[in-house]
Design an enzyme around this catalytic site. Sequence first.
Site, PDB file in Angstrom:
ATOM      1  N   HIS A 111       0.833  -1.207   0.000  1.00  0.00           N
ATOM      2  CA  HIS A 111       0.000   0.000   0.000  1.00  0.00           C
ATOM      3  C   HIS A 111       0.864   1.251   0.000  1.00  0.00           C
ATOM      4  O   HIS A 111       2.095   1.167  -0.085  1.00  0.00           O
ATOM      5  CB  HIS A 111      -0.995  -0.017   1.162  1.00  0.00           C
ATOM      6  N   CYS A 143       2.816  -4.674   6.642  1.00  0.00           N
ATOM      7  CA  CYS A 143       2.725  -4.579   5.183  1.00  0.00           C
ATOM      8  C   CYS A 143       4.025  -4.053   4.583  1.00  0.00           C
ATOM      9  O   CYS A 143       4.993  -3.789   5.273  1.00  0.00           O
ATOM     10  CB  CYS A 143       1.579  -3.632   4.812  1.00  0.00           C
TER      11      CYS A 143
END
Length: 170
Positions: free
Chosen positions: A132, A144
Amino acid sequence: MVKIFTAYAEGFLVLNSDKVRCALGKGGVIPAADKREGDLRSPLGMWPLKYVFYRPDRLPVPETVLPVKALSPDDGWCDDAGSESYNQHVKLPFDGSHEKLWREDGVYDIVCVLGHNDDPPVKGLGSAIFLHLAREDYSGTEGCVALSQAHLLELLKSADAETYVEIVRD
């Protein structure tokens, strides 16, 4: 042909022939077998790019051959290890613990779902491992991999069904 974009624990990713800045988990990286829900660590390993979400009110459709879905305010992701929907896209309202994908801070304006702990999901071994957008200061993620908007769009443009993000220690 298989494409691999390698993210290094030191905070960079090899994008085509360039080294670009990235953010990984606030707690660093950890072997995928030792990954646990909420540990703030990015799992070491090679993770396929599955599909992409984007905020249609903020961005045009990203240029990619991967499947793309427009986000809406009722999109979420289940991170409740006790739920049958663990590590899956859900619609809100949702009774179990979840992340909202429609966020004000912009980090989920583009979200690429990585194929970590998804076939089938093992409860408690980590959920919502995404590629992201990074915060301006590249502060750590919840586990992430995060890139600038320009770099994430560049990566998606060259990605296909045989593309992986590899997270390595060094």
